[in-house]
Design an enzyme around this catalytic site. Structure first.
Site, PDB file in Angstrom:
ATOM      1  N   SER A 118      13.892  21.359 -16.695  1.00 35.14           N
ATOM      2  CA  SER A 118      12.680  22.118 -16.971  1.00 35.14           C
ATOM      3  C   SER A 118      13.079  23.455 -17.589  1.00 35.14           C
ATOM      4  CB  SER A 118      11.930  22.358 -15.662  1.00 35.14           C
ATOM      5  OG  SER A 118      11.093  23.481 -15.789  1.00 35.14           O
ATOM      6  N   LYS A 127      15.025  21.588 -11.423  1.00 32.30           N
ATOM      7  CA  LYS A 127      14.474  20.285 -11.786  1.00 32.30           C
ATOM      8  C   LYS A 127      15.432  19.379 -12.547  1.00 32.30           C
ATOM      9  CE  LYS A 127      10.149  19.795 -11.617  1.00 32.30           C
ATOM     10  NZ  LYS A 127       9.300  19.109 -10.672  1.00 32.30           N
ATOM     11  N   GLU A 175       9.631   7.892 -17.391  1.00 32.25           N
ATOM     12  CA  GLU A 175       8.251   8.357 -17.617  1.00 32.25           C
ATOM     13  C   GLU A 175       7.786   7.995 -19.024  1.00 32.25           C
ATOM     14  OE1 GLU A 175       8.097  12.507 -16.562  1.00 32.25           O
ATOM     15  OE2 GLU A 175       8.626  12.085 -14.480  1.00 32.25           O
ATOM     16  N   HIS A 191       0.831  -1.218   0.000  1.00 31.41           N
ATOM     17  CA  HIS A 191       0.000   0.000   0.000  1.00 31.41           C
ATOM     18  C   HIS A 191       0.862   1.265   0.000  1.00 31.41           C
ATOM     19  CE1 HIS A 191      -3.229  -2.818   1.066  1.00 31.41           C
ATOM     20  NE2 HIS A 191      -2.357  -3.299   1.941  1.00 31.41           N
TER      21      HIS A 191
END
Ligand code: ARG
Length: 467
Positions: free
Chosen positions: A287, A293, A300, A166
């Site tokens: 970024s 970043k 991804e 979880h």
């Protein structure tokens, strides 16, 4: 590739004799597949050579015709490889493009190649040859990724991290053990492909358009030449079903799903909240607005591309479901999903295999996280069970101890012996061995467990299997 039109020939298509007007330009563009099936060219030529040799061996064409066909196809192959072949949209697909060029080069012999054959069994053969080669390549790539995972796992059999359920800290595991879970998934992915390959590797040629042919062909000879394990046993089935491609896409979707799960974990682990790993700069991007970043774009994208492969599987299933026997042009739509599935899977495996060695592991952050979520609570319960307490009761006792720790904002291992003894008189000094992360790891020493020694032997076994 350049799908340019050549100067229109008086009789454009091999089937145009029955027609009183040429197809409209719009329809020509709509029905043409050469823009993507040109990628089957080398397999088309390989299949044609095997077919022509059989036609000659069975006396259906003469030895001189065979020699001309072989010479012509060899030249076409080199034109295609060097990029000088002139692909024509007017000629619809890869098969007609090659056949027309062959006839230009060697005359009547070229026109005899299509004896006892149809584009229907020809294209089914081409796809199978293509897919067989793709499967072999992908299996090799899976092994390479597995080796990269083993190399990383080798260094981290003692690196403790929280195992999650979880997405909450559950029990400590080693980072190597976690990586080895992906090794197992990839092993099954490779096995699925090996199994799928058996059904891909059957020869459709000889089925002709749908019903077979009246010529005295030798299908076994062609099958042997093309290294197929056997022939498709029913001509209608041979030209119409694409279940082998669907099966491949299903295996590919599962493989991508595994890569996607690993991607998701890498993304989480690299986020500053976790800080478990860093991925080398060359696999990340920045970024354009936020200077701080560093984004795990490769992971991804692999996660994103999984959606696209799943989509291709559904596309092929849907393509097939309403088709009456035998061949229908619908089947031309099998190629783009299939080719893109192969490309996507292959590219994803290649980039992952390069990226895995570029991972830096922050052992301390993993250990701190494992120490924060009462990861050894189960071990304390197991300790009490070993002292004679029934497990359900031990579970309750530990829950009390965890609540106590929460009010004190400390870990179980931080409690003094008298504090622990408040919860059960069975506890003595020996409890601390069970409360440490390393003790919890070492205790799980059965097959499939996370104990360092056990994971080391799992890695050794895996290395043997990969050889
Ligand atoms: N380009 C076609 C395909 O990909 C080849 C087979 C064409 N057969 C036919 N009967 N029109 O399926």
């Amino acid at each position: 590739m350049s799908a340019q039109n050549k100067a229109p020939a008086p009789e454009i298509k091999p089937w145009s004799g029955r027609f009183s007007e040429p197809v409209s330009d719009l329809v020509k563009r709509f029905t043409a597949s050469v823009g993507f099936d040109y990628r089957l060219a080398e397999f088309d030529i390989e299949g044609s050579i095997a077919h022509a040799r059989m036609l000659s061996a069975t006396g259906i064409i003469g030895a001189e015709d065979l020699a001309s066909i072989e010479r012509g196809l060899a030249q076409i192959l080199s034109e295609i490889r060097s990029g000088t072949f002139n692909w024509s949209l007017d000629l619809e697909d890869v098969h007609l493009n090659i056949e027309r060029r062959l006839t230009d080069l060697v005359g009547d012999a070229g026109k005899r190649l299509h004896t006892a054959r149809s584009r229907n069994d020809q294209v089914a053969t081409d796809i199978r040859l293509y897919l067989r080669a793709a499967i072999d390549h992908i299996i090799g790539q899976i092994c390479a990724l597995q080796t990269a995972l083993l190399d990383l796992a080798d260094k981290h059999t003692d690196t403790v991290m929280p195992g999650f359920t979880h997405l909450q800290v559950a029990q400590p595991v080693s980072f190597a053990h976690h990586l080895m879970a992906y090794y197992e998934m990839l092993t099954r992915d490779a096995q699925r492909l090996v199994d799928c390959r058996k059904r891909v590797n059957r020869l459709p040629l000889g089925a002709a358009a749908l019903a077979g042919t009246s010529y005295p062909i030798d299908r076994q000879m062609v099958a042997k030449a093309l290294e197929f394990d056997g022939v498709c046993e029913n001509s209608l089935d041979a030209v119409s079903d694409r279940d082998f491609a669907i099966e491949f896409c299903a295996a590919a979707a599962l493989l991508m799903t595994h890569l996607s799960r690993l991607s998701e974990e890498l993304i989480l682990w690299m986020s500053p909240r976790f800080g478990f790993i860093d991925i080398a700069d060359r696999f990340c991007t920045g970024s354009s607005i936020m200077p701080q970043k560093k984004n795990p774009d490769v992971a991804e994208l692999v996660r994103g591309k999984t959606g696209r492969v799943n989509g291709h599987l559904v596309a092929l299933l849907t393509l097939m479901k309403g088709q009456p026997l035998a061949y229908n042009k619908d089947n031309q739509e099998d190629k783009e999903p299939l080719l893109d599935t192969v490309d996507t899977v292959s590219n994803s495996l290649a980039v992952f295999t390069e990226m895995i060695p570029g991972i830096t592991v922050h052992k301390e952050a993993m250990r701190v996280a494992a120490a924060q979520g009462f990861a050894t609570a189960t071990d304390l319960a197991d300790y009490l069970v070993r002292k004679g307490m029934p497990f359900r009761e031990a579970h309750e006792v530990v829950a009390q101890a965890v609540r106590f720790c929460e009010t004190r904002q400390c870990d179980l291992a931080d409690l003094t012996l008298p504090e622990l003894q408040q919860f059960s008189g069975l506890i003595d000094q020996s409890v601390y061995a069970s409360l440490t992360l390393d003790g919890a790891l070492t205790a799980r020493s059965h097959i499939g467990g996370t104990a360092p020694a056990r994971v080391k032997s799992a890695i050794a076994k895996a290395r043997k299997a990969l050889k």
